[in-house]
Enzyme design. Sequence first.
Site, PDB file in Angstrom:
ATOM      1  N   THR A 145       0.765  -1.317   0.175  1.00 25.90           N
ATOM      2  CA  THR A 145      -0.139  -0.135  -0.376  1.00 25.90           C
ATOM      3  C   THR A 145       0.716   1.167   0.072  1.00 25.90           C
ATOM      4  O   THR A 145       2.121   1.327   0.311  1.00 25.90           O
ATOM      5  CB  THR A 145      -1.126   0.018   1.310  1.00 25.90           C
ATOM      6  OG1 THR A 145      -1.779   1.579   1.586  1.00 25.90           O
ATOM      7  CG2 THR A 145      -0.273  -0.423   2.681  1.00 25.90           C
ATOM      8  N   SER A 187      -2.512   3.101  10.482  1.00 26.14           N
ATOM      9  CA  SER A 187      -3.397   2.119  10.884  1.00 26.14           C
ATOM     10  C   SER A 187      -3.115   1.013  11.178  1.00 26.14           C
ATOM     11  O   SER A 187      -1.792   0.911  10.925  1.00 26.14           O
ATOM     12  CB  SER A 187      -4.685   2.102  10.183  1.00 26.14           C
ATOM     13  OG  SER A 187      -4.284   1.724   9.099  1.00 26.14           O
ATOM     14  N   TYR A 189      -3.621  -2.274  10.588  1.00 29.20           N
ATOM     15  CA  TYR A 189      -3.640  -2.213   9.144  1.00 29.20           C
ATOM     16  C   TYR A 189      -2.653  -1.769   8.664  1.00 29.20           C
ATOM     17  O   TYR A 189      -1.426  -3.152   7.331  1.00 29.20           O
ATOM     18  CB  TYR A 189      -5.425  -1.939   8.267  1.00 29.20           C
ATOM     19  CG  TYR A 189      -4.441  -2.170   6.620  1.00 29.20           C
ATOM     20  CD1 TYR A 189      -4.581  -3.077   5.934  1.00 29.20           C
ATOM     21  CD2 TYR A 189      -4.558  -1.569   5.704  1.00 29.20           C
ATOM     22  CE1 TYR A 189      -4.176  -3.596   4.644  1.00 29.20           C
ATOM     23  CE2 TYR A 189      -4.146  -1.251   4.067  1.00 29.20           C
ATOM     24  CZ  TYR A 189      -3.864  -2.467   3.916  1.00 29.20           C
ATOM     25  OH  TYR A 189      -3.659  -2.653   1.940  1.00 29.20           O
ATOM     26  N   HIS A 190      -1.870  -0.519   7.715  1.00 31.82           N
ATOM     27  CA  HIS A 190      -1.113  -0.382   7.537  1.00 31.82           C
ATOM     28  C   HIS A 190       0.555  -0.531   8.329  1.00 31.82           C
ATOM     29  O   HIS A 190       1.570  -0.800   7.080  1.00 31.82           O
ATOM     30  CB  HIS A 190      -0.932   1.242   7.249  1.00 31.82           C
ATOM     31  CG  HIS A 190      -2.143   1.833   6.215  1.00 31.82           C
ATOM     32  ND1 HIS A 190      -2.981   2.365   6.546  1.00 31.82           N
ATOM     33  CD2 HIS A 190      -2.034   1.902   4.508  1.00 31.82           C
ATOM     34  CE1 HIS A 190      -4.399   3.155   5.905  1.00 31.82           C
ATOM     35  NE2 HIS A 190      -3.999   2.672   4.339  1.00 31.82           N
ATOM     36  N   LYS A 193       1.518  -4.145   6.385  1.00 38.62           N
ATOM     37  CA  LYS A 193       2.237  -3.734   5.222  1.00 38.62           C
ATOM     38  C   LYS A 193       3.599  -3.587   5.234  1.00 38.62           C
ATOM     39  O   LYS A 193       4.093  -3.430   4.784  1.00 38.62           O
ATOM     40  CB  LYS A 193       1.363  -2.829   4.303  1.00 38.62           C
ATOM     41  CG  LYS A 193      -0.219  -3.482   4.003  1.00 38.62           C
ATOM     42  CD  LYS A 193      -0.491  -4.340   3.251  1.00 38.62           C
ATOM     43  CE  LYS A 193      -1.822  -4.824   2.651  1.00 38.62           C
ATOM     44  NZ  LYS A 193      -1.683  -5.835   2.027  1.00 38.62           N
TER      45      LYS A 193
HETATM   46  P1  NAD Z   1     -11.053  -7.641  -0.205  1.00 41.55           P
HETATM   47  O1  NAD Z   1     -11.016  -8.024   1.192  1.00 41.55           O
HETATM   48  O2  NAD Z   1     -11.688  -7.399  -1.502  1.00 41.55           O
HETATM   49  O3  NAD Z   1      -9.815  -9.413  -0.110  1.00 41.55           O
HETATM   50  C1  NAD Z   1      -8.944 -10.184   0.278  1.00 41.55           C
HETATM   51  C2  NAD Z   1      -9.648 -11.323  -0.357  1.00 41.55           C
HETATM   52  O4  NAD Z   1      -8.241 -11.820   0.616  1.00 41.55           O
HETATM   53  C3  NAD Z   1     -10.423 -11.241   1.254  1.00 41.55           C
HETATM   54  O5  NAD Z   1     -11.054 -12.391  -0.025  1.00 41.55           O
HETATM   55  C4  NAD Z   1     -10.730 -12.541   2.110  1.00 41.55           C
HETATM   56  O6  NAD Z   1     -11.831 -13.137   2.398  1.00 41.55           O
HETATM   57  C5  NAD Z   1      -8.872 -12.655   1.266  1.00 41.55           C
HETATM   58  N1  NAD Z   1      -8.376 -13.617   2.481  1.00 41.55           N
HETATM   59  C6  NAD Z   1      -8.080 -12.734   3.812  1.00 41.55           C
HETATM   60  N2  NAD Z   1      -7.511 -13.571   4.596  1.00 41.55           N
HETATM   61  C7  NAD Z   1      -7.079 -14.278   4.466  1.00 41.55           C
HETATM   62  C8  NAD Z   1      -5.764 -15.650   4.391  1.00 41.55           C
HETATM   63  N3  NAD Z   1      -5.678 -15.733   5.921  1.00 41.55           N
HETATM   64  N4  NAD Z   1      -6.055 -17.071   4.201  1.00 41.55           N
HETATM   65  C9  NAD Z   1      -7.345 -16.908   2.341  1.00 41.55           C
HETATM   66  N5  NAD Z   1      -8.041 -16.005   2.091  1.00 41.55           N
HETATM   67  C10 NAD Z   1      -7.779 -15.006   3.082  1.00 41.55           C
HETATM   68  O7  NAD Z   1      -9.449  -7.034  -0.387  1.00 41.55           O
HETATM   69  P2  NAD Z   1      -9.217  -6.211  -1.658  1.00 41.55           P
HETATM   70  O8  NAD Z   1      -9.125  -4.221  -1.614  1.00 41.55           O
HETATM   71  O9  NAD Z   1      -8.991  -6.711  -2.759  1.00 41.55           O
HETATM   72  O10 NAD Z   1      -7.213  -5.369  -1.674  1.00 41.55           O
HETATM   73  C11 NAD Z   1      -7.064  -7.376  -1.988  1.00 41.55           C
HETATM   74  C12 NAD Z   1      -4.845  -6.491  -1.303  1.00 41.55           C
HETATM   75  O11 NAD Z   1      -4.611  -5.591  -2.173  1.00 41.55           O
HETATM   76  C13 NAD Z   1      -5.103  -5.901  -0.130  1.00 41.55           C
HETATM   77  O12 NAD Z   1      -3.548  -6.579   0.178  1.00 41.55           O
HETATM   78  C14 NAD Z   1      -5.249  -4.749   0.432  1.00 41.55           C
HETATM   79  O13 NAD Z   1      -4.349  -4.500   1.275  1.00 41.55           O
HETATM   80  C15 NAD Z   1      -4.205  -4.028  -0.813  1.00 41.55           C
HETATM   81  N6  NAD Z   1      -5.024  -2.652  -1.879  1.00 41.55           N
HETATM   82  C16 NAD Z   1      -6.642  -2.723  -1.836  1.00 41.55           C
HETATM   83  C17 NAD Z   1      -6.717  -1.516  -1.920  1.00 41.55           C
HETATM   84  C18 NAD Z   1      -8.019  -1.161  -2.249  1.00 41.55           C
HETATM   85  O14 NAD Z   1      -8.237   0.275  -2.444  1.00 41.55           O
HETATM   86  N7  NAD Z   1      -8.824  -1.926  -2.165  1.00 41.55           N
HETATM   87  C19 NAD Z   1      -5.286  -0.640  -2.306  1.00 41.55           C
HETATM   88  C20 NAD Z   1      -4.445  -0.625  -1.867  1.00 41.55           C
HETATM   89  C21 NAD Z   1      -3.610  -2.011  -1.981  1.00 41.55           C
HETATM   90  N1  USQ Z   2     -12.464   9.492   3.712  1.00 42.35           N
HETATM   91  C1  USQ Z   2     -13.418  10.689   4.738  1.00 42.35           C
HETATM   92  N2  USQ Z   2     -14.977  10.155   4.030  1.00 42.35           N
HETATM   93  C2  USQ Z   2     -15.210   8.502   4.420  1.00 42.35           C
HETATM   94  C3  USQ Z   2     -13.744   8.120   3.781  1.00 42.35           C
HETATM   95  C4  USQ Z   2     -12.590   8.139   3.873  1.00 42.35           C
HETATM   96  O1  USQ Z   2     -12.471  12.104   4.417  1.00 42.35           O
HETATM   97  O2  USQ Z   2     -15.957   8.741   3.822  1.00 42.35           O
HETATM   98  C5  USQ Z   2     -10.463   9.982   3.953  1.00 42.35           C
HETATM   99  C6  USQ Z   2     -10.107   9.102   5.420  1.00 42.35           C
HETATM  100  O3  USQ Z   2      -9.678   9.692   6.110  1.00 42.35           O
HETATM  101  C7  USQ Z   2      -8.388   9.024   4.856  1.00 42.35           C
HETATM  102  C8  USQ Z   2      -8.906   9.445   3.401  1.00 42.35           C
HETATM  103  O4  USQ Z   2     -10.286   9.574   3.025  1.00 42.35           O
HETATM  104  O5  USQ Z   2      -7.850  10.390   4.749  1.00 42.35           O
HETATM  105  C9  USQ Z   2      -8.589   7.678   2.140  1.00 42.35           C
HETATM  106  O6  USQ Z   2      -9.605   7.005   2.967  1.00 42.35           O
HETATM  107  P1  USQ Z   2      -9.854   5.491   2.432  1.00 42.35           P
HETATM  108  O7  USQ Z   2     -11.033   5.104   3.487  1.00 42.35           O
HETATM  109  O8  USQ Z   2     -10.624   5.796   1.058  1.00 42.35           O
HETATM  110  O9  USQ Z   2      -8.688   4.822   2.133  1.00 42.35           O
HETATM  111  P2  USQ Z   2      -7.177   3.647   3.345  1.00 42.35           P
HETATM  112  O10 USQ Z   2      -7.680   4.041   4.756  1.00 42.35           O
HETATM  113  O11 USQ Z   2      -6.756   4.647   3.378  1.00 42.35           O
HETATM  114  O12 USQ Z   2      -7.249   2.369   3.231  1.00 42.35           O
HETATM  115  C10 USQ Z   2      -7.596   1.748   1.041  1.00 42.35           C
HETATM  116  C11 USQ Z   2      -7.869   0.506   1.024  1.00 42.35           C
HETATM  117  C12 USQ Z   2      -6.221  -0.038   1.858  1.00 42.35           C
HETATM  118  C13 USQ Z   2      -5.429   0.596   0.508  1.00 42.35           C
HETATM  119  C14 USQ Z   2      -4.826   2.092   1.190  1.00 42.35           C
HETATM  120  C15 USQ Z   2      -4.676   2.769   0.213  1.00 42.35           C
HETATM  121  O13 USQ Z   2      -8.913   0.022   1.992  1.00 42.35           O
HETATM  122  O14 USQ Z   2      -6.502  -1.379   1.584  1.00 42.35           O
HETATM  123  O15 USQ Z   2      -4.087   0.034   1.167  1.00 42.35           O
HETATM  124  O16 USQ Z   2      -6.370   2.883   0.880  1.00 42.35           O
HETATM  125  S1  USQ Z   2      -3.261   3.719   0.846  1.00 42.35           S
HETATM  126  O17 USQ Z   2      -4.694   4.900   1.103  1.00 42.35           O
HETATM  127  O18 USQ Z   2      -2.507   4.465  -0.661  1.00 42.35           O
HETATM  128  O19 USQ Z   2      -2.903   3.632   1.561  1.00 42.35           O
END
Ligand code: NAD
Ligand code: USQ
Length: 403
Positions: A145, A187, A189-190, A193
């Site tokens: 991320t 967070s 979560y972050h 990563k």
């Molecule tokens: P998502 O939650 O929709 O998909 C993740 C999938 O992984 C799910 O289907 C879940 O069931 C599976 N999973 C989780 N833990 C598992 C485990 N222990 N064993 C097997 N399966 C497991 O998430 P997404 O939005 O598709 O994101 C995918 C990846 O990309 C994540 O690693 C996330 O951190 C990264 N990412 C997502 C975004 C975004 O905006 N969605 C942005 C940046 C990075």
């Molecule tokens: N935000 C608002 N209003 C909302 C939702 C979010 O103002 O209703 C703001 C948040 O406070 C934050 C920004 O928008 O400042 C982004 O929030 P987000 O929920 O869109 O993104 P984030 O929590 O950072 O997480 C998402 C994905 C995560 C991925 C990350 C990429 O859920 O899996 O890793 O984006 S990044 O942000 O580049 O790290």
Amino acid sequence: MRILVLGGDGFCGWPTSLYLSERGHDVTIIDNLSRRKIDVELEVESLTPIRPIGERIRVWREVAKRDIGFVNLDLATEYDRLAALLAELRPDAIVHFAEQRAAPYSMSSPKAKRYTVDNNVRATHNLLTALVATGVDAAVVHLGTMGVYGYGWSGNAPIPEGYLTVKVQTPDGELEREILHPANPGSVYHLTKTLDQLLFSFYAKNDRLRITDLHQGIVWGTQTEQTSRDERLINRFDYDGQYGTVLNRFLMQAAIGHPLTVHGSGGQTRAFIHIRDTVRCIEIALQNPPESGSRPRVLNQMTETHRVLDLAKLVSGVMGADIAYLPNPRIEADENDLLVRNDQFLALGLQPTTLSEGLLEEGSKIAARYRRRADPTKIVARAVWRDSMEKADDLLTELPPES
Ligand code: NAD
Ligand code: USQ
């Protein structure tokens, strides 16, 4: 190539699996369906009506005449099954999406914090250990991320792709080194990563694993060419306060006439990428693995940066909606600039989908079409980052009521 897609039932994993399958690869999805179970826990559903994984795969066979395998396996807890599967399938490449990916969920309770760390770090480490133990020489492409870098650390300097050049004064003169960019997670979560990054550095050095870490921005959009071929293949669209990401949330809020939920002043700047570009980036990364023995290859997987308030104004202008300035439940800078280098993907042929091209289509075809499935009580983000219960309670009383 024989490719395992870990987390292939998720928002990024499902369209990637279909895309790679259509490009002629032999794809097997590994997923424990935990994301679907978290929807049940949170009493919320994807805005789009996603079908069960078995049906998704049957429909893909019907539509594309191609098979995708599926194994229900928990990467964090079922190490022996994972190792046996790797030894049996001997994949050429593995795309690793399988982590708990919502920052608000990861901050919502001590249980969720512990689950996020246990799940994500163990899943990644089990995969790396199993590759070494089985001698499977698969190229690993992991979804990291942009948030590992934090926001604002580098001031006006563009965020480099993974590594930072530092100069150290020594008695013998100046020493120049490239180090992993300092981690600054916002967070739990972050944070996971950033821990993944260290695991990758170690296993690339010690065991010569070939690893690419994609530092991806916020993914927006829903459909790809493949998922839009049949409604039963539709991708998920999270809109709730924990899993919904900002731009998709704004689109859905505008579609149901809910004010756009800007946190704080909306001065937060973030990186974005369309889901169609995500799947293309994965393919590019698979085609360009690092050499065995070299450090992990890091690419910044994003195409644009935007301020949250500018996005709200854009969506409001296109679809019509009021803007609500809510107290920010997160601990994050109220405002930040963000300059990001993404030269590697552009040089490797990525042609970005811009916000201006995809926004209207997304708003009208997806958010508006499925707006009746939205539960308005699930929209406001209530997971708070505060350091004490008392402060969290104060903040919650400032947020609009649940219904
Ligand atoms: P998502 O939650 O929709 O998909 C993740 C999938 O992984 C799910 O289907 C879940 O069931 C599976 N999973 C989780 N833990 C598992 C485990 N222990 N064993 C097997 N399966 C497991 O998430 P997404 O939005 O598709 O994101 C995918 C990846 O990309 C994540 O690693 C996330 O951190 C990264 N990412 C997502 C975004 C975004 O905006 N969605 C942005 C940046 C990075
Ligand atoms: N935000 C608002 N209003 C909302 C939702 C979010 O103002 O209703 C703001 C948040 O406070 C934050 C920004 O928008 O400042 C982004 O929030 P987000 O929920 O869109 O993104 P984030 O929590 O950072 O997480 C998402 C994905 C995560 C991925 C990350 C990429 O859920 O899996 O890793 O984006 S990044 O942000 O580049 O790290």
